[in-house]
Design a protein around this motif. Structure first.
Motif, PDB file in Angstrom:
ATOM      1  N   VAL A 193      -4.181 -16.340  90.049  1.00 49.76           N
ATOM      2  CA  VAL A 193      -3.974 -16.724  88.657  1.00 49.76           C
ATOM      3  C   VAL A 193      -5.273 -16.451  87.904  1.00 49.76           C
ATOM      4  O   VAL A 193      -6.327 -16.994  88.258  1.00 49.76           O
ATOM      5  CB  VAL A 193      -3.592 -18.211  88.547  1.00 49.76           C
ATOM      6  N   GLU A 194      -5.219 -15.601  86.889  1.00 50.16           N
ATOM      7  CA  GLU A 194      -6.379 -15.257  86.082  1.00 50.16           C
ATOM      8  C   GLU A 194      -6.298 -16.015  84.755  1.00 50.16           C
ATOM      9  O   GLU A 194      -5.330 -15.867  84.008  1.00 50.16           O
ATOM     10  CB  GLU A 194      -6.429 -13.752  85.803  1.00 50.16           C
ATOM     11  N   ILE A 195      -7.307 -16.826  84.463  1.00 47.60           N
ATOM     12  CA  ILE A 195      -7.309 -17.681  83.278  1.00 47.60           C
ATOM     13  C   ILE A 195      -8.042 -16.944  82.154  1.00 47.60           C
ATOM     14  O   ILE A 195      -9.261 -16.758  82.209  1.00 47.60           O
ATOM     15  CB  ILE A 195      -7.977 -19.031  83.591  1.00 47.60           C
ATOM     16  N   LEU A 196      -7.300 -16.537  81.136  1.00 47.54           N
ATOM     17  CA  LEU A 196      -7.870 -15.741  80.049  1.00 47.54           C
ATOM     18  C   LEU A 196      -8.319 -16.606  78.876  1.00 47.54           C
ATOM     19  O   LEU A 196      -9.040 -16.119  77.999  1.00 47.54           O
ATOM     20  CB  LEU A 196      -6.847 -14.705  79.574  1.00 47.54           C
ATOM     21  N   GLY A 197      -7.884 -17.851  78.846  1.00 45.25           N
ATOM     22  CA  GLY A 197      -8.273 -18.751  77.767  1.00 45.25           C
ATOM     23  C   GLY A 197      -7.558 -20.071  77.906  1.00 45.25           C
ATOM     24  O   GLY A 197      -6.719 -20.246  78.794  1.00 45.25           O
ATOM     25  N   PRO A 198      -7.879 -21.037  77.042  1.00 45.71           N
ATOM     26  CA  PRO A 198      -7.214 -22.342  77.117  1.00 45.71           C
ATOM     27  C   PRO A 198      -5.707 -22.213  76.885  1.00 45.71           C
ATOM     28  O   PRO A 198      -5.252 -21.356  76.118  1.00 45.71           O
ATOM     29  CB  PRO A 198      -7.876 -23.139  75.981  1.00 45.71           C
ATOM     30  N   VAL A 199      -4.949 -23.075  77.538  1.00 38.97           N
ATOM     31  CA  VAL A 199      -3.506 -23.136  77.333  1.00 38.97           C
ATOM     32  C   VAL A 199      -3.207 -24.348  76.465  1.00 38.97           C
ATOM     33  O   VAL A 199      -3.422 -25.488  76.895  1.00 38.97           O
ATOM     34  CB  VAL A 199      -2.749 -23.243  78.667  1.00 38.97           C
ATOM     35  N   PRO A 200      -2.730 -24.163  75.246  1.00 38.69           N
ATOM     36  CA  PRO A 200      -2.471 -25.314  74.382  1.00 38.69           C
ATOM     37  C   PRO A 200      -1.240 -26.095  74.830  1.00 38.69           C
ATOM     38  O   PRO A 200      -0.349 -25.552  75.492  1.00 38.69           O
ATOM     39  CB  PRO A 200      -2.230 -24.667  73.010  1.00 38.69           C
ATOM     40  N   VAL A 201      -1.208 -27.368  74.479  1.00 44.74           N
ATOM     41  CA  VAL A 201      -0.011 -28.185  74.716  1.00 44.74           C
ATOM     42  C   VAL A 201       0.954 -27.837  73.586  1.00 44.74           C
ATOM     43  O   VAL A 201       0.968 -28.482  72.530  1.00 44.74           O
ATOM     44  CB  VAL A 201      -0.357 -29.679  74.750  1.00 44.74           C
ATOM     45  N   ALA A 202       1.741 -26.802  73.803  1.00 46.84           N
ATOM     46  CA  ALA A 202       2.551 -26.215  72.731  1.00 46.84           C
ATOM     47  C   ALA A 202       3.694 -25.428  73.362  1.00 46.84           C
ATOM     48  O   ALA A 202       3.897 -25.466  74.583  1.00 46.84           O
ATOM     49  CB  ALA A 202       1.677 -25.305  71.866  1.00 46.84           C
ATOM     50  N   GLU A 203       4.434 -24.705  72.539  1.00 45.72           N
ATOM     51  CA  GLU A 203       5.489 -23.841  73.050  1.00 45.72           C
ATOM     52  C   GLU A 203       4.876 -22.633  73.747  1.00 45.72           C
ATOM     53  O   GLU A 203       3.928 -22.021  73.237  1.00 45.72           O
ATOM     54  CB  GLU A 203       6.402 -23.382  71.910  1.00 45.72           C
ATOM     55  N   LEU A 204       5.421 -22.283  74.914  1.00 45.57           N
ATOM     56  CA  LEU A 204       4.928 -21.166  75.710  1.00 45.57           C
ATOM     57  C   LEU A 204       6.061 -20.186  75.971  1.00 45.57           C
ATOM     58  O   LEU A 204       7.238 -20.546  75.958  1.00 45.57           O
ATOM     59  CB  LEU A 204       4.395 -21.659  77.058  1.00 45.57           C
ATOM     60  N   SER A 205       5.695 -18.942  76.256  1.00 46.59           N
ATOM     61  CA  SER A 205       6.657 -17.961  76.752  1.00 46.59           C
ATOM     62  C   SER A 205       6.118 -17.359  78.038  1.00 46.59           C
ATOM     63  O   SER A 205       4.901 -17.198  78.199  1.00 46.59           O
ATOM     64  CB  SER A 205       6.916 -16.867  75.712  1.00 46.59           C
ATOM     65  N   VAL A 206       7.017 -17.053  78.959  1.00 48.79           N
ATOM     66  CA  VAL A 206       6.642 -16.535  80.271  1.00 48.79           C
ATOM     67  C   VAL A 206       7.478 -15.306  80.581  1.00 48.79           C
ATOM     68  O   VAL A 206       8.702 -15.304  80.385  1.00 48.79           O
ATOM     69  CB  VAL A 206       6.845 -17.598  81.369  1.00 48.79           C
ATOM     70  N   THR A 207       6.838 -14.242  81.059  1.00 50.03           N
ATOM     71  CA  THR A 207       7.537 -13.052  81.511  1.00 50.03           C
ATOM     72  C   THR A 207       7.072 -12.715  82.927  1.00 50.03           C
ATOM     73  O   THR A 207       5.957 -13.069  83.321  1.00 50.03           O
ATOM     74  CB  THR A 207       7.264 -11.848  80.594  1.00 50.03           C
ATOM     75  N   ALA A 208       7.916 -12.036  83.690  1.00 47.26           N
ATOM     76  CA  ALA A 208       7.569 -11.653  85.060  1.00 47.26           C
ATOM     77  C   ALA A 208       8.223 -10.324  85.394  1.00 47.26           C
ATOM     78  O   ALA A 208       9.253  -9.958  84.815  1.00 47.26           O
ATOM     79  CB  ALA A 208       8.016 -12.725  86.047  1.00 47.26           C
ATOM     80  N   ALA A 209       7.607  -9.589  86.329  1.00 46.18           N
ATOM     81  CA  ALA A 209       8.115  -8.271  86.701  1.00 46.18           C
ATOM     82  C   ALA A 209       7.689  -7.930  88.121  1.00 46.18           C
ATOM     83  O   ALA A 209       6.719  -8.479  88.649  1.00 46.18           O
ATOM     84  CB  ALA A 209       7.594  -7.210  85.739  1.00 46.18           C
ATOM     85  N   VAL A 210       8.426  -7.011  88.742  1.00 42.93           N
ATOM     86  CA  VAL A 210       8.035  -6.426  90.020  1.00 42.93           C
ATOM     87  C   VAL A 210       7.232  -5.172  89.712  1.00 42.93           C
ATOM     88  O   VAL A 210       7.768  -4.166  89.241  1.00 42.93           O
ATOM     89  CB  VAL A 210       9.267  -6.090  90.880  1.00 42.93           C
ATOM     90  N   ASP A 211       5.939  -5.204  89.959  1.00 41.39           N
ATOM     91  CA  ASP A 211       5.065  -4.068  89.646  1.00 41.39           C
ATOM     92  C   ASP A 211       5.146  -2.964  90.691  1.00 41.39           C
ATOM     93  O   ASP A 211       5.031  -1.782  90.363  1.00 41.39           O
ATOM     94  CB  ASP A 211       3.615  -4.535  89.531  1.00 41.39           C
ATOM     95  N   ARG A 212       5.320  -3.387  91.936  1.00 43.63           N
ATOM     96  CA  ARG A 212       5.358  -2.405  93.024  1.00 43.63           C
ATOM     97  C   ARG A 212       6.460  -2.828  93.986  1.00 43.63           C
ATOM     98  O   ARG A 212       6.259  -3.670  94.858  1.00 43.63           O
ATOM     99  CB  ARG A 212       3.993  -2.357  93.719  1.00 43.63           C
ATOM    100  N   PRO A 213       7.682  -2.297  93.824  1.00 45.53           N
ATOM    101  CA  PRO A 213       8.757  -2.658  94.748  1.00 45.53           C
ATOM    102  C   PRO A 213       8.533  -2.054  96.131  1.00 45.53           C
ATOM    103  O   PRO A 213       7.793  -1.084  96.285  1.00 45.53           O
ATOM    104  CB  PRO A 213      10.007  -2.075  94.080  1.00 45.53           C
ATOM    105  N   GLY A 214       9.159  -2.652  97.133  1.00 39.43           N
ATOM    106  CA  GLY A 214       9.033  -2.135  98.487  1.00 39.43           C
ATOM    107  C   GLY A 214       9.988  -2.824  99.437  1.00 39.43           C
ATOM    108  O   GLY A 214      10.553  -3.872  99.130  1.00 39.43           O
ATOM    109  N   ARG A 215      10.177  -2.231 100.615  1.00 40.74           N
ATOM    110  CA  ARG A 215      11.068  -2.815 101.613  1.00 40.74           C
ATOM    111  C   ARG A 215      10.392  -3.913 102.415  1.00 40.74           C
ATOM    112  O   ARG A 215      11.065  -4.809 102.924  1.00 40.74           O
ATOM    113  CB  ARG A 215      11.578  -1.722 102.557  1.00 40.74           C
TER     114      ARG A 215
END
Length: 255
Positions: free
Chosen positions: A55-77
Motif C-alpha cells: 500500500v503506497e500512501i500518497l497523501g492524507p485520506v479525509p473522512v469523506a466520500e471515497l471512490s475505489v477502482t481495481a484492475a488485473v495488471d498482469r493476468p496469468g495462470r
C-alpha cells in the motif's frame, strides 16, 4: 461500519475511520483494507489467493466520500499482479498492488519460523492514550501481551475490529489483517509523538497462509537509523499462529 456503500464503487467514510492525530483524516488501516477488498473481488479463472500487498500512501485520506477502482495488471495462470486506487475529492490518496497466486495443496510440507503467541484472553485491555483522537482506536478491541500504545518500545498486541469494514459484510481474513497491520509503527514506536513525527509512507504485507478468525496480533518492533528514516516490522498472527509479516518505511523527524 467503517464505510457505507454508496454504489458505483463509492463509499462514505464514517467517524470510525478517524485516525489518532486529526479528526479530519483517517487511520490508514481501514483504507488499506478497502483496497484489498476491491482486489479480492476481481475475478480469476482458477482459485487464487493474495500473497503480498503493498500500500503506497500518497497523501492524507479525509473522512469523506471515497471512490475505489481495481484492475488485473498482469493476468496469468499461476500468478497475477493486481492494482487498486482510492481517491477523494478528485485526488488519488492511496495506491495498492498485490500478487495473487494459484492455490494448491502444500499441507504436507507446511512450516513456520515463528512461535505462537499467548491468546488474547491473557492480554491486558489496552485503551486509547490521553490526547489521541477517538475513532479507529475506539472501535478496535485491543489486548496487550507486551508493550502498549503510548509506551515506547516493542509491543505484542492483539486487535479485533468490532465493526464491519463495509455495510454489514463480514470482513475477509485478509481485510482484517490490513485493518490492523498499519498500526505496527504506532504500537512499537520508540519516540514521543508530541515531539517527533514517525510517519509511514507505505505498508507491505507478505502472507504465507490465509488468516482466519476475528483476532489479529502484531508482534512489532521499530528500528531508527541516523539519517531521518526507519522501519517498523511486525510478525502477524491469528489465533492459530503466525500468518505473515508486515513492514513500514518511516519518515523520522522532530515536530
Amino acid at each position: 461500519m467503517f464505510y457505507e456503500p454508496l454504489g458505483d464503487d463509492r463509499y462514505q467514510s464514517t467517524v470510525h475511520t478517524t485516525g489518532p492525530w486529526s479528526s479530519h483524516t483517517q487511520h490508514l488501516g481501514p483504507p488499506s483494507a478497502l483496497l484489498v477488498r476491491a482486489m479480492e473481488r476481481l475475478p480469476s479463472a482458477v482459485p487464487m489467493t493474495i500473497a503480498r500487498v503493498t500500500v503506497e500512501i500518497l497523501g492524507p485520506v479525509p473522512v469523506a466520500e471515497l471512490s475505489v477502482t481495481a484492475a488485473v495488471d498482469r493476468p496469468g495462470r499461476s500468478v497475477e499482479l493486481l492494482s487498486a486506487e482510492l481517491s477523494a475529492d478528485g485526488r488519488v490518496a492511496v495506491r495498492a498492488r498485490a500478487w495473487r497466486i494459484v492455490r494448491s495443496d502444500t499441507s504436507a510440507v507446511a512450516s513456520t519460523i515463528d512461535e505462537p503467541l499467548a491468546p488474547p484472553s491473557e492480554g491486558r485491555v489496552m485503551t486509547r492514550p490521553e490526547g489521541w483522537h477517538p475513532g479507529y482506536l475506539d472501535v478496535m478491541e485491543w489486548r496487550s501481551l507486551a508493550g502498549s500504545l503510548g509506551e515506547p518500545g516493542p509491543a505484542t498486541v492483539w486487535a479485533r475490529q468490532r465493526v464491519p469494514l463495509v455495510g454489514d459484510e463480514e470482513p475477509s481474513g485478509l481485510q482484517r489483517v490490513l485493518t490492523v497491520a498499519d498500526s505496527g509503527n504506532g504500537v512499537s514506536s520508540l519516540l514521543d509523538p508530541r515531539k517527533w513525527l514517525f510517519i509511514n509512507s507505505e505498508l507491505t504485507v507478505h502472507l504465507y497462509r490465509e488468516p482466519v478468525g476475528e483476532w489479529i496480533a502484531l508482534d512489532a518492533g521499530t528500528a531508527i537509523g541516523p539519517d531521518g528514516f526507519g522501519t517498523a516490522v511486525s510478525v502477524l498472527h491469528d489465533r492459530s499462529g503466525a500468518v505473515g509479516r508486515g513492514a513500514q518505511a518511516l519518515l523520522i523527524r522532530p515536530q
